[in-house]
Design an enzyme around this catalytic site. Structure first.
Site, PDB file in Angstrom:
ATOM      1  N   GLU A 134      34.783  36.177  33.507  1.00  0.00           N
ATOM      2  CA  GLU A 134      34.688  37.620  33.704  1.00  0.00           C
ATOM      3  C   GLU A 134      33.227  38.079  33.775  1.00  0.00           C
ATOM      4  OE1 GLU A 134      38.220  40.212  32.316  1.00  0.00           O
ATOM      5  OE2 GLU A 134      36.704  40.343  30.763  1.00  0.00           O
ATOM      6  N   GLU A 156      31.946  37.136  37.094  1.00  0.00           N
ATOM      7  CA  GLU A 156      32.484  38.042  38.114  1.00  0.00           C
ATOM      8  C   GLU A 156      31.743  39.385  38.078  1.00  0.00           C
ATOM      9  OE1 GLU A 156      36.704  38.766  37.733  1.00  0.00           O
ATOM     10  OE2 GLU A 156      36.726  40.150  39.435  1.00  0.00           O
ATOM     11  N   SER A 195      39.487  43.035  37.141  1.00  0.00           N
ATOM     12  CA  SER A 195      38.947  41.681  37.249  1.00  0.00           C
ATOM     13  C   SER A 195      40.076  40.773  37.728  1.00  0.00           C
ATOM     14  CB  SER A 195      38.457  41.219  35.879  1.00  0.00           C
ATOM     15  OG  SER A 195      38.391  39.820  35.843  1.00  0.00           O
ATOM     16  N   LYS A 247      53.279  40.564  26.871  1.00  0.00           N
ATOM     17  CA  LYS A 247      53.008  39.180  27.304  1.00  0.00           C
ATOM     18  C   LYS A 247      54.300  38.456  27.678  1.00  0.00           C
ATOM     19  CE  LYS A 247      48.468  38.646  26.252  1.00  0.00           C
ATOM     20  NZ  LYS A 247      47.575  38.634  27.392  1.00  0.00           N
ATOM     21  N   GLU A 274      54.513  39.316  31.150  1.00  0.00           N
ATOM     22  CA  GLU A 274      53.439  38.668  31.910  1.00  0.00           C
ATOM     23  C   GLU A 274      53.776  37.217  32.242  1.00  0.00           C
ATOM     24  OE1 GLU A 274      48.664  38.486  31.470  1.00  0.00           O
ATOM     25  OE2 GLU A 274      49.761  37.475  29.884  1.00  0.00           O
TER      26      GLU A 274
END
Ligand code: SF4
Ligand code: SF4
Ligand code: SF4
Length: 571
Positions: free
Chosen positions: A277, A280, A317, A356, A359
């Site tokens: 990250e 990035e 991101s 999650k 996810e």
């Protein structure tokens, strides 16, 4: 200040305080059901009725303001009788299934019914017989156990989602989604804050314990657990340990005793997330990419963007969350290194979060994590297995994913991802950069802002937790009022330490203890004790880049550690 007496105890409180606030200062507990600190205060359940001079009849302590010279009595025969009848009326239309209810021994209705000697059969009532809504991958609703306190509705509204609300009137009044649709077809982002708010067993997080038990009992499966940073700071609460106790060593020992498995530290992929990250972010700053960059490790927040602000998807991101990075890493690198067929590897992430669960079922994640298990589910598995948690020795995580940096550990608190990323960005931009603490982004203030100058570059950052605050950040960006380079958002107020899968503590604790602060302190203490404070200094991270990924944001890293998002088709 206003001076008054609660049960003859003198107290002084700021003007505008409620009788309930004053009672807290006098160390007097008044029972509540619909009230929950920082979430709901409507005075509808009538459990907190008290006698107060100057008031006609009983008044609701949670909403009734104090006045100078007021005398309040909280434990008179009239108060007790009123509370008992209220409980008996609630019980008359309640599915009384305590023996098999997830909230047995941890239910406000049950506790108060016992305390007040309520007779569950005094009034003949009727159940609504509403079908169980288990359509959503995260949250299950059983309205026959609902007491219509509306705490879940307040929690969801505070999340700026509003997926649920009151429906119907009189006997048929209940909580549901607009248009009567099932939770899976509503705007629910799976954050679980409604479950955390519910005082009874009407809302629960979907359980995946049977799948984990089956894998542990299957000799063909190689089972791997990894635990998220905040779980070590909360699991002890389920075993009666004080809030904020770090039980990392006992947690590892307990998981090992559940069956044959390896136990890894998810802080490692928190470190990996930071490497990817921060790289990035620097690329975006240096090449004129889309800014501000939003963190993407919280699936509730990602879902919120996809659903409510799809125009801001390019700001997210592309990094997967630490959970999904670990899943990817295990089913590629780890399997290749250990000669395991990925089909035989069963990956269990232990997380503080209900979202999650959604996810790991997203098609983009390729099923790399088989099951996401909440802190509460892990505690239940430990209890079922008869493991005496508090008597366990401290054990270390398994190699090669054992040692992490303090930067990875503080991921569990709001501001932690930002701080860990700033440490690495600062080090990368200015090798001589020594300071590793960024106190401006710590703490549970709803929105925190800071500007840093590193190697001649100005980096403007913001941190918000709770989707209501995330929405405020988005509005301020879209109106042009604010400009940031990097924004950290966690869907749950206070971050993962306050996630929807964390242990449920009684209202008497939740209304008096700052849970988020106490739990976060355990993570910051662990960070401070760690010799490694920067994610880039973690030896296994170095090894992963040398042996497998080449460099952060490389082609291979993108294949395994990054993902993409899409607008919710229903938008
Ligand atoms: S919600 Fe509470 S009172 Fe109702 S069945 Fe569950 S434990 Fe019993
Ligand atoms: S899980 Fe979160 S978004 Fe879904 S209904 Fe509950 S509070 Fe609302
Ligand atoms: S589901 Fe729980 S929080 Fe929501 S209204 Fe019913 S009892 Fe209250």
């Amino acid at each position: 200040m206003v001076n008054l007496k609660i049960n003859n105890i003198p107290v002084s409180v700021p003007e505008g305080s409620s009788i309930l606030d004053a009672a807290r200062l006098a160390h007097v507990e008044i029972p509540t059901l619909c009230y929950l600190k920082n979430v709901a205060c409507v005075g509808s359940c009538r459990m907190c009725l008290v006698e107060a001079t100057g008031a006609r009849g009983l008044v609701a302590a949670c909403v009734y303001p104090v006045s100078e010279g007021m005398e309040v009595q909280t434990n008179t025969p009239k108060c007790r009788k009123s509370r008992k009848v209220t409980l008996e009326l609630l019980l008359s239309k309640h599915k009384k299934k305590c023996l098999s209810c997830e909230r047995n021994n941890n239910c406000e209705l049950q506790r108060l019914s016992v305390e007040y000697g309520a007779d569950e059969d005094r009034f003949e009532g009727e159940l609504q017989n509403t079908p169980l809504d288990d359509s959503n991958p995260c949250v299950v609703r059983d309205n026959d156990k609902c007491i219509n306190c509306m705490r879940c509705v307040a929690a969801c509204k505070k999340q700026h989602v509003g997926a649920i609300g009151p429906i119907g009137r009189g006997f048929h009044a209940h909580v549901g989604s607009a248009g009567g649709v099932q939770l899976k077809d509503s705007s629910c982002v799976g954050c679980g804050q409604c479950v955390v708010a519910c005082p009874v067993g009407a809302l629960t997080v979907k359980s995946n314990i049977p799948e984990v038990q089956a894998a542990l009992e299957d000799p063909a499966k190689h089972v791997v657990f990894f635990t998220a940073p905040s779980v070590r700071a909360t699991l002890g609460e389920a075993f009666g340990l004080p809030v904020g106790t770090n039980v990392e060593g006992k947690m590892v020992a307990a998981i090992r005793r559940l069956g044959k498995c390896s136990v890894f530290n998810m802080d490692i992929t928190a470190d990996l997330t930071i490497m990817e990250e921060a790289t990035e972010l620097l690329n975006r700053i240096q090449t004129g990419g889309v800014l501000p960059m939003f963190t993407s490790c919280c699936p509730g927040w990602v879902r919120f963007v996809e659903q409510t602000h799809p125009e801001m998807i390019p700001n997210l991101s592309t990094c997967k969350s630490p959970q999904e990075m670990f899943g990817g890493l295990l089913k590629t690198y780890y399997c290749e290194k250990n000669n395991i067929d990925p089909k035989d590897l069963f990956v269990v992430s232990v997380i503080p979060c209900s979202a999650k669960k959604f996810e790991c079922k997203r098609p983009e994640m390729n099923g790399e994590v088989d099951v996401a298990l909440t802190t509460r589910e892990l505690a239940r598995m430990i209890k079922t297995a008869g493991i005496k948690f508090t008597e366990l020795p401290d054990e270390a995580f398994d190699d090669p994913f054992a040692t992490c940096s303090g930067g990875g550990t503080i991921f569990g608190a709001t501001g932690g991802v930002m701080e860990a990323a700033l440490r690495v960005a600062a080090k990368t931009l200015d090798g001589k950069f020594e300071v590793v603490d960024f106190p401006e982004v710590r703490g549970t203030n709803p929105i925190k802002e800071a500007t840093y100058k590193v190697a001649g570059k100005t980096i403007r950052v913001a941190v918000a937790s709770g989707l209501e605050n995330a929405e405020t950040v988005i509005q301020s960006l879209q109106s042009g009022e604010k400009k940031y380079d990097f924004v950290e958002i966690m869907a749950c107020p206070g971050g993962c330490v306050n996630g929807g899968g964390q242990p449920t503590l009684p209202d008497s604790v939740r209304n008096n203890v700052e849970l988020r602060d106490e739990r976060a302190k355990a993570l910051y203490a662990s960070d401070k004790q760690n010799k490694l404070r920067l994610s880039s200094e973690t030896p296994v991270i170095d090894c992963l880049y040398k042996e497998y990924f080449g460099a952060p944001n490389s082609h291979k890293a993108h294949e395994v550690l990054h993902t993409s998002y899409k607008p919710d088709p229903r938008v």
